[in-house]
Write an enzyme that holds these catalytic residues in place. Structure first.
Site, PDB file in Angstrom:
ATOM      1  N   MET A  30       0.779  -1.510   0.141  1.00  0.00           N
ATOM      2  CA  MET A  30      -0.097  -0.544   0.024  1.00  0.00           C
ATOM      3  C   MET A  30       0.867   1.118   0.059  1.00  0.00           C
ATOM      4  O   MET A  30       0.316   2.692   0.644  1.00  0.00           O
ATOM      5  CB  MET A  30      -1.671   0.025   0.632  1.00  0.00           C
ATOM      6  CG  MET A  30      -1.809  -1.360   0.757  1.00  0.00           C
ATOM      7  SD  MET A  30      -3.542  -1.008   2.282  1.00  0.00           S
ATOM      8  CE  MET A  30      -2.623  -0.687   3.109  1.00  0.00           C
ATOM      9  N   HIS A  37       9.789  -3.446   2.929  1.00  0.00           N
ATOM     10  CA  HIS A  37       8.872  -3.666   1.926  1.00  0.00           C
ATOM     11  C   HIS A  37       9.822  -3.605   0.906  1.00  0.00           C
ATOM     12  O   HIS A  37      10.128  -4.959   0.392  1.00  0.00           O
ATOM     13  CB  HIS A  37       8.071  -1.981   1.927  1.00  0.00           C
ATOM     14  CG  HIS A  37       7.441  -1.975   2.174  1.00  0.00           C
ATOM     15  ND1 HIS A  37       6.880  -0.950   2.964  1.00  0.00           N
ATOM     16  CD2 HIS A  37       5.712  -2.941   1.922  1.00  0.00           C
ATOM     17  CE1 HIS A  37       5.761  -1.151   3.223  1.00  0.00           C
ATOM     18  NE2 HIS A  37       4.919  -2.052   2.981  1.00  0.00           N
ATOM     19  N   GLN A 153      -2.724 -12.630   8.431  1.00  0.00           N
ATOM     20  CA  GLN A 153      -2.260 -12.022   6.867  1.00  0.00           C
ATOM     21  C   GLN A 153      -2.039 -13.203   5.910  1.00  0.00           C
ATOM     22  O   GLN A 153      -2.653 -13.906   4.804  1.00  0.00           O
ATOM     23  CB  GLN A 153      -2.468 -10.898   6.182  1.00  0.00           C
ATOM     24  CG  GLN A 153      -1.624 -10.180   4.987  1.00  0.00           C
ATOM     25  CD  GLN A 153      -1.507  -8.994   4.349  1.00  0.00           C
ATOM     26  OE1 GLN A 153      -2.496  -8.116   4.677  1.00  0.00           O
ATOM     27  NE2 GLN A 153      -0.736  -8.786   4.296  1.00  0.00           N
TER      28      GLN A 153
HETATM   29  O1  PAF Z   1      -0.154  -5.635   3.318  1.00  0.00           O
HETATM   30  C1  PAF Z   1      -0.745  -4.525   3.316  1.00  0.00           C
HETATM   31  O2  PAF Z   1      -0.108  -4.146   2.753  1.00  0.00           O
HETATM   32  C2  PAF Z   1      -1.683  -5.151   2.159  1.00  0.00           C
HETATM   33  O3  PAF Z   1      -2.366  -5.592   3.003  1.00  0.00           O
HETATM   34  C3  PAF Z   1      -1.478  -6.004   1.063  1.00  0.00           C
HETATM   35  C4  PAF Z   1      -1.227  -7.486   0.744  1.00  0.00           C
HETATM   36  C5  PAF Z   1      -1.331  -5.105  -0.136  1.00  0.00           C
HETATM   37  C6  PAF Z   1      -3.135  -5.579   0.347  1.00  0.00           C
HETATM   38  O4  PAF Z   1      -4.073  -4.597   0.407  1.00  0.00           O
END
Ligand code: PAF
Length: 285
Positions: A30, A37, A153
């Protein structure tokens, strides 16, 4: 590195890469990229011929009183951070591209959405599962990279891939931490100086639970008590949960028989932070 800003150009690029026989790695994000990241992007560059990073602040995974509006957005700055890593494509799209007028198709799971974060963020995992499904269909990756900080997640998405039969290798990359142990997160940006100091308590609590496990404790009650002891002196913290759960079902357990996930979520002012460690293994994945 190519910047693609609409669904059609992403489709065209993917079609050409697939035709050339390249393996595609996707790093869904995001934005507000931090070193965590970047470690996902580097893992994809190392593993796949072509790496695409998506940047999309997904409205569907935010509740009505959450931080969708103020979530940090700086596409150009994010792209600059990715360029030196050898990323091939950075793509973004508008909410209208993803969810046009009349949109009504969602991905839901039974059982894995409700525990842990799901209890405090109703609708969150439905939003995540839906957007990731759409990103998989759009980018057609061979592999997709997610951070262990978002363990629930990762578990939800692994299950989704298995259940729906996506031919995507979901790879989970270890959490990147600040020197005091705080897990890197875009939401750390909201922390004041004093809350930033208190934020390290999440990892301290998890480490206290893990130390007990490592000295032979298997009952979870003393591990939970050790976590509570770490949080007790912190005035400003609202602990949403601190749990030891089965890593497949995410249900609370009383004893750790083999592997388990110790997970916490807490609010410090405007920041909601999460973190976890695995007990009984280096990783679940
Ligand atoms: O982990 C994230 O940044 C979000 O949940 C994702 C996987 C990009 C989905 O919007």
């Amino acid at each position: 590195m190519k910047l693609l800003q609409d669904v059609r150009s992403v489709r065209e690029a993917v079609r050409a890469e697939r035709r050339s026989g390249a393996t595609i790695g996707l790093v869904p994000t995001m934005g507000a990229l931090h070193d965590g990241h970047l470690s996902l992007a580097s893992a994809s560059v190392a593993h796949c011929d072509v790496t695409a990073v998506s940047i999309f602040v997904n409205p569907l995974q935010f509740g009505p009183n959450e931080d969708f509006e103020r979530y940090p957005r700086d596409f150009e700055a994010d792209a600059k951070r990715l360029e030196p890593l050898g990323v091939d494509y950075v793509f973004t799209m508008t909410p209208e591209d993803m969810y046009p007028e009349g949109y009504c198709t969602y991905v839901v799971q039974e059982g894995l959405f409700e525990p842990l974060c799901g209890a405090f963020r109703p609708g969150h995992f439905r939003g995540v599962a839906t957007v990731v499904t759409k990103l998989f269909l759009l980018a057609q990756p061979h592999a997709a990279f997610f951070g262990q900080k978002d363990a629930q997640q990762c578990i939800v998405l692994k299950r989704l891939v298995d259940d729906l039969g996506f031919d995507v290798d979901v790879r989970v990359v270890p959490t990147m931490r600040e020197p005091d142990g705080l897990a890197m997160s875009s939401r750390n940006l909201y922390l004041s100086e004093s809350r930033r100091r208190d934020a390290a308590s999440l990892y301290r609590a998890l480490s206290a639970a893990r130390s007990l496990y490592e000295t032979g404790e298997r009952d979870t009650a003393p591990m939970i008590a050790a976590m509570d002891e770490v949080f007790a002196p912190i005035d400003d913290i609202v602990v949403e949960y601190r749990e030891i759960v089965d890593p497949v079902t995410l249900q609370r357990i009383d004893r750790v028989e083999s592997r388990a996930l110790a997970a916490v979520a807490a609010k410090l002012g405007p920041s909601r932070l999460i973190d976890n460690v695995v007990l009984g293994a280096d990783t679940l994945w």
